[in-house]
Write a protein that holds these residues in place. Sequence first.
Motif, PDB file in Angstrom:
ATOM      1  N   LEU A 187      31.875  40.394  42.825  1.00 11.91           N
ATOM      2  CA  LEU A 187      31.565  39.204  43.607  1.00 11.91           C
ATOM      3  C   LEU A 187      32.810  38.345  43.770  1.00 11.91           C
ATOM      4  O   LEU A 187      33.642  38.255  42.856  1.00 11.91           O
ATOM      5  CB  LEU A 187      30.484  38.374  42.914  1.00 11.91           C
ATOM      6  CG  LEU A 187      29.135  39.049  42.658  1.00 11.91           C
ATOM      7  CD1 LEU A 187      28.213  38.109  41.893  1.00 11.91           C
ATOM      8  CD2 LEU A 187      28.503  39.499  43.962  1.00 11.91           C
ATOM      9  N   LEU A 188      32.911  37.707  44.921  1.00  6.16           N
ATOM     10  CA  LEU A 188      33.964  36.731  45.151  1.00  6.16           C
ATOM     11  C   LEU A 188      33.421  35.355  44.793  1.00  6.16           C
ATOM     12  O   LEU A 188      32.409  34.916  45.347  1.00  6.16           O
ATOM     13  CB  LEU A 188      34.404  36.764  46.612  1.00  6.16           C
ATOM     14  CG  LEU A 188      35.273  37.972  46.973  1.00  6.16           C
ATOM     15  CD1 LEU A 188      35.322  38.143  48.478  1.00  6.16           C
ATOM     16  CD2 LEU A 188      36.678  37.812  46.417  1.00  6.16           C
ATOM     17  N   ILE A 189      34.080  34.696  43.867  1.00  8.12           N
ATOM     18  CA  ILE A 189      33.688  33.363  43.432  1.00  8.12           C
ATOM     19  C   ILE A 189      34.962  32.509  43.385  1.00  8.12           C
ATOM     20  O   ILE A 189      36.069  33.050  43.482  1.00  8.12           O
ATOM     21  CB  ILE A 189      33.006  33.387  42.041  1.00  8.12           C
ATOM     22  CG1 ILE A 189      33.984  33.875  40.973  1.00  8.12           C
ATOM     23  CG2 ILE A 189      31.757  34.270  42.062  1.00  8.12           C
ATOM     24  CD1 ILE A 189      33.451  33.759  39.546  1.00  8.12           C
ATOM     25  N   PRO A 190      34.847  31.188  43.287  1.00 13.52           N
ATOM     26  CA  PRO A 190      36.061  30.378  43.183  1.00 13.52           C
ATOM     27  C   PRO A 190      36.966  30.869  42.051  1.00 13.52           C
ATOM     28  O   PRO A 190      36.509  31.083  40.929  1.00 13.52           O
ATOM     29  CB  PRO A 190      35.505  28.975  42.890  1.00 13.52           C
ATOM     30  CG  PRO A 190      34.154  28.972  43.538  1.00 13.52           C
ATOM     31  CD  PRO A 190      33.628  30.365  43.326  1.00 13.52           C
ATOM     32  N   ARG A 191      38.238  31.078  42.373  1.00 18.15           N
ATOM     33  CA  ARG A 191      39.163  31.636  41.377  1.00 18.15           C
ATOM     34  C   ARG A 191      39.248  30.741  40.150  1.00 18.15           C
ATOM     35  O   ARG A 191      39.296  31.218  39.020  1.00 18.15           O
ATOM     36  CB  ARG A 191      40.552  31.820  42.006  1.00 18.15           C
ATOM     37  CG  ARG A 191      41.551  32.490  41.080  1.00 18.15           C
ATOM     38  CD  ARG A 191      42.863  32.762  41.780  1.00 18.15           C
ATOM     39  NE  ARG A 191      43.530  31.529  42.167  1.00 18.15           N
ATOM     40  CZ  ARG A 191      44.287  30.795  41.348  1.00 18.15           C
ATOM     41  NH1 ARG A 191      44.447  31.172  40.092  1.00 18.15           N
ATOM     42  NH2 ARG A 191      44.877  29.696  41.779  1.00 18.15           N
ATOM     43  N   SER A 192      39.253  29.441  40.363  1.00 17.19           N
ATOM     44  CA  SER A 192      39.335  28.484  39.253  1.00 17.19           C
ATOM     45  C   SER A 192      37.952  27.918  38.946  1.00 17.19           C
ATOM     46  O   SER A 192      37.774  26.700  38.814  1.00 17.19           O
ATOM     47  CB  SER A 192      40.316  27.363  39.604  1.00 17.19           C
ATOM     48  OG  SER A 192      41.612  27.878  39.846  1.00 17.19           O
ATOM     49  N   TRP A 193      36.973  28.803  38.794  1.00 18.19           N
ATOM     50  CA  TRP A 193      35.588  28.363  38.620  1.00 18.19           C
ATOM     51  C   TRP A 193      35.416  27.469  37.383  1.00 18.19           C
ATOM     52  O   TRP A 193      34.593  26.558  37.388  1.00 18.19           O
ATOM     53  CB  TRP A 193      34.652  29.571  38.546  1.00 18.19           C
ATOM     54  CG  TRP A 193      34.942  30.547  37.445  1.00 18.19           C
ATOM     55  CD1 TRP A 193      35.703  31.669  37.544  1.00 18.19           C
ATOM     56  CD2 TRP A 193      34.475  30.504  36.095  1.00 18.19           C
ATOM     57  NE1 TRP A 193      35.756  32.333  36.342  1.00 18.19           N
ATOM     58  CE2 TRP A 193      35.003  31.641  35.430  1.00 18.19           C
ATOM     59  CE3 TRP A 193      33.674  29.632  35.375  1.00 18.19           C
ATOM     60  CZ2 TRP A 193      34.750  31.910  34.083  1.00 18.19           C
ATOM     61  CZ3 TRP A 193      33.412  29.888  34.034  1.00 18.19           C
ATOM     62  CH2 TRP A 193      33.949  31.016  33.405  1.00 18.19           C
ATOM     63  N   ALA A 194      36.204  27.711  36.351  1.00 21.76           N
ATOM     64  CA  ALA A 194      36.044  26.921  35.131  1.00 21.76           C
ATOM     65  C   ALA A 194      36.404  25.449  35.337  1.00 21.76           C
ATOM     66  O   ALA A 194      35.976  24.584  34.564  1.00 21.76           O
ATOM     67  CB  ALA A 194      36.885  27.513  34.000  1.00 21.76           C
ATOM     68  N   SER A 195      37.193  25.154  36.378  1.00 20.21           N
ATOM     69  CA  SER A 195      37.571  23.757  36.650  1.00 20.21           C
ATOM     70  C   SER A 195      36.517  23.029  37.477  1.00 20.21           C
ATOM     71  O   SER A 195      36.603  21.811  37.669  1.00 20.21           O
ATOM     72  CB  SER A 195      38.911  23.710  37.386  1.00 20.21           C
ATOM     73  OG  SER A 195      38.782  24.192  38.716  1.00 20.21           O
ATOM     74  N   LEU A 196      35.516  23.758  37.965  1.00 20.52           N
ATOM     75  CA  LEU A 196      34.474  23.149  38.798  1.00 20.52           C
ATOM     76  C   LEU A 196      33.382  22.586  37.890  1.00 20.52           C
ATOM     77  O   LEU A 196      32.341  23.195  37.679  1.00 20.52           O
ATOM     78  CB  LEU A 196      33.915  24.174  39.778  1.00 20.52           C
ATOM     79  CG  LEU A 196      34.930  24.756  40.768  1.00 20.52           C
ATOM     80  CD1 LEU A 196      34.281  25.816  41.647  1.00 20.52           C
ATOM     81  CD2 LEU A 196      35.554  23.658  41.626  1.00 20.52           C
TER      82      LEU A 196
END
Length: 201
Positions: free
Chosen positions: A126-135
Amino acid sequence: RNEKVASQTVFGSLVQVARADGKPVMLRTGQASVPPGSLLSVEPGNLVVAQETLIVVENGSVMRLWHKLELPEVLGSALLIYRGHGRDVEAVMELVREGDAACKYGFFDFDPAGMEMGLSLGLQGLLIPRSWASLTNENPWVKAFNQPDTFWRQRPSFERIQAEATNEIKHVVKHIGDHQLALMQEHLVEHRVELGLIIIE
């Protein structure tokens, strides 16, 4: 009236595709390319997907913004295909499953329903925000565009994927739950959020 019905039937059988870098799409009848903001409509049987890297895109409006996708470099020339709706979905997914593509990924809303959809379609990643942990729910951008009410409406989806997710995806799902995230594809693309690939194992 019959002509209208016939027209809807004919055009309803077409799939919508584009190549992420704008280069030609391979068809059994030749090659075709479209300018940014446009999509190629083609009969499924005329589309050559063998050895392609496919990305299934959930949202039709986002498909038209294919030129704005911030994809990982390795996916820069991927073939994007709109998931469709209603009866179209099965035709697209049959093409994805049986078309002998090299890789099969998906891009969906970053919320419980989008994750559940992606995990249910037999894709490899899946494509998800690369910096998901910062969201996080303290992030100003998240505060502006997150839809926590949508997250709570999708609580059943969240509970299902929470129980089924493994490895890295489990951490992503926990993060979505911890911060009640429901970020739409349109906002991710319009604001040029860099996407990363997470593998489904």
